[in-house]
Design an enzyme around this catalytic site. Sequence first.
Site, PDB file in Angstrom:
ATOM      1  N   HIS A  10       0.874  -1.203   0.000  1.00 29.10           N
ATOM      2  CA  HIS A  10       0.000   0.000   0.000  1.00 29.10           C
ATOM      3  C   HIS A  10       0.896   1.233   0.000  1.00 29.10           C
ATOM      4  CE1 HIS A  10      -3.879   2.096   1.409  1.00 29.10           C
ATOM      5  NE2 HIS A  10      -2.979   3.060   1.225  1.00 29.10           N
ATOM      6  N   HIS A  12       1.628   5.325  -1.646  1.00 32.16           N
ATOM      7  CA  HIS A  12       1.272   6.520  -2.428  1.00 32.16           C
ATOM      8  C   HIS A  12       2.555   7.127  -2.981  1.00 32.16           C
ATOM      9  CE1 HIS A  12      -2.873   6.578  -0.848  1.00 32.16           C
ATOM     10  NE2 HIS A  12      -2.304   6.073   0.231  1.00 32.16           N
ATOM     11  N   LYS A  96      -9.228  -0.218  -5.671  1.00 35.37           N
ATOM     12  CA  LYS A  96      -9.282   0.417  -4.351  1.00 35.37           C
ATOM     13  C   LYS A  96     -10.614   1.104  -4.157  1.00 35.37           C
ATOM     14  CE  LYS A  96      -7.625   2.141  -0.476  1.00 35.37           C
ATOM     15  NZ  LYS A  96      -6.607   3.188  -0.352  1.00 35.37           N
ATOM     16  N   HIS A 133     -10.432   1.117   1.861  1.00 39.66           N
ATOM     17  CA  HIS A 133     -10.202   2.113   2.914  1.00 39.66           C
ATOM     18  C   HIS A 133     -11.417   1.969   3.822  1.00 39.66           C
ATOM     19  CE1 HIS A 133      -8.631   6.024   4.547  1.00 39.66           C
ATOM     20  NE2 HIS A 133      -9.802   5.909   5.135  1.00 39.66           N
ATOM     21  N   HIS A 171      -4.431  -0.655   5.623  1.00 39.59           N
ATOM     22  CA  HIS A 171      -3.966   0.103   6.797  1.00 39.59           C
ATOM     23  C   HIS A 171      -4.900  -0.094   7.996  1.00 39.59           C
ATOM     24  CE1 HIS A 171      -6.793   2.807   4.943  1.00 39.59           C
ATOM     25  NE2 HIS A 171      -5.935   3.299   4.083  1.00 39.59           N
ATOM     26  N   ASP A 244       1.548   2.553   3.487  1.00 37.21           N
ATOM     27  CA  ASP A 244       0.695   3.744   3.354  1.00 37.21           C
ATOM     28  C   ASP A 244       1.538   5.008   3.418  1.00 37.21           C
ATOM     29  OD1 ASP A 244      -1.620   5.160   2.857  1.00 37.21           O
ATOM     30  OD2 ASP A 244      -2.283   5.164   4.940  1.00 37.21           O
TER      31      ASP A 244
HETATM   32  C1  NCD Z   1      -3.412   9.055   2.143  1.00 34.41           C
HETATM   33  C2  NCD Z   1      -2.916  10.091   1.139  1.00 34.41           C
HETATM   34  O1  NCD Z   1      -2.403  11.132   1.562  1.00 34.41           O
HETATM   35  O2  NCD Z   1      -3.007   9.846  -0.066  1.00 34.41           O
HETATM   36  N1  NCD Z   1      -3.426   9.641   3.441  1.00 34.41           N
HETATM   37  C3  NCD Z   1      -3.429   8.974   4.620  1.00 34.41           C
HETATM   38  O3  NCD Z   1      -3.544   9.608   5.667  1.00 34.41           O
HETATM   39  N2  NCD Z   1      -3.289   7.673   4.669  1.00 34.41           N
HETATM   40  C4  NCD Z   1      -4.736   8.557   1.706  1.00 34.41           C
HETATM   41  C5  NCD Z   1      -5.147   7.285   2.396  1.00 34.41           C
HETATM   42  O4  NCD Z   1      -4.567   6.231   2.176  1.00 34.41           O
HETATM   43  O5  NCD Z   1      -6.097   7.330   3.185  1.00 34.41           O
HETATM   44 ZN    ZN Z   2      -3.253   5.039   1.640  1.00 37.65          ZN
END
Ligand code: NCD
Ligand code: ZN
Length: 341
Positions: A10, A12, A96, A133, A171, A244
């Site tokens: 996971h 970003h 997702k 999520h 998460h 995450d």
């Molecule tokens: C994530 C993001 O900033 O893209 N932020 C987070 O707090 N985890 C989005 C997400 O996975 O919820």
């Molecule tokens: Zn995330």
Amino acid sequence: MRIRRPFDAHLHLRDGGMLRAVLPSTASHCAGALVMPNLVPPVTTRASAQAYRARILEALPPGASFEPQLTAYLTDGIDPDEVVAGFEAGDWLAAKLYPAHATTNSAHGVTDVRRIDPVLAAMAEAGMTLCVHGEVTRPDVDIFDREAAFLDEILAPMLQRHPTLRVVVEHATTKAAADFVLQGEERVAMSITAHHLWWNRNALFQGGLRPHAYCLPVLKRERDREALVAAATSGHPRVFFGSDSAPHLVHRKETDCGCAGVFSAPTAVPAVAALFAAHGALDRLEGFLSLHGPAWYGLAPSDETLGLDAVPWSPDVQIDTVEGPVRIFLGGDELAWRAAP
Ligand code: NCD
Ligand code: ZN
């Protein structure tokens, strides 16, 4: 010790200058990752997934071997045929589900999961994983209860409506989620971040308000953290690492309405190693970081290895991007384990 190179289930990575700044951190530890689709605009078509994948590969440092796997961003109106065709062609590995307005860049998310029942049915048929999520967004539900409410109100009925759909609770942050997965069916798994293993919600208020510890789902109680540590260190095959890691510029976190997300890519793997060492669970570290995630997704584990050793170091406080600095999880602290690629 050496373990097979981790898989971050996971992640970003963002885009543009941010992508170029953060990707090397993940690529230096991990052999691959499942990359989340919440770009602006989100990755909802096969063409946008293919283009994003190409941009990720282009942003890799020379010589890095790193395999990005993508996800489709489910919207109310997404076409089930596009979702399944993209899965079968390898454009994305999973889809997702962001409940609309649950988190960063989720404005296009699903307003009512029943609207995507045809997509979920097609995914179940194809053997494709739904990454959720897991938070309800109703304002009358306390933010610390949103994950538990999602499990009862949304996920359990969804699993009943779709008896073969494979789901990852992304998460996971609560004992409720750990119990739901560990006591639940074989087709339900969970990913856990390094920061939810490391911190409880006191971290948000440690001596003052701490925007860099703010993420969604928000940090929970100590008993929840303990349940997550027990799940991660249990060796259970349906429990795996998903960082995450979610970079946001410092000035967008240290502000009146700060963004949610912890940038952990440089430190998540050594932090997990330190935690497993402290719990006498180093024999299960490779399973959590490197084996269970790929196995869930039908991928081969990496045939390369990563070195990890009990040598203390102090991670940088932040990294610089063309747009400005981003704070690093545990930056400036002392970490008892380091990665030695
Ligand atoms: C994530 C993001 O900033 O893209 N932020 C987070 O707090 N985890 C989005 C997400 O996975 O919820
Ligand atoms: Zn995330």
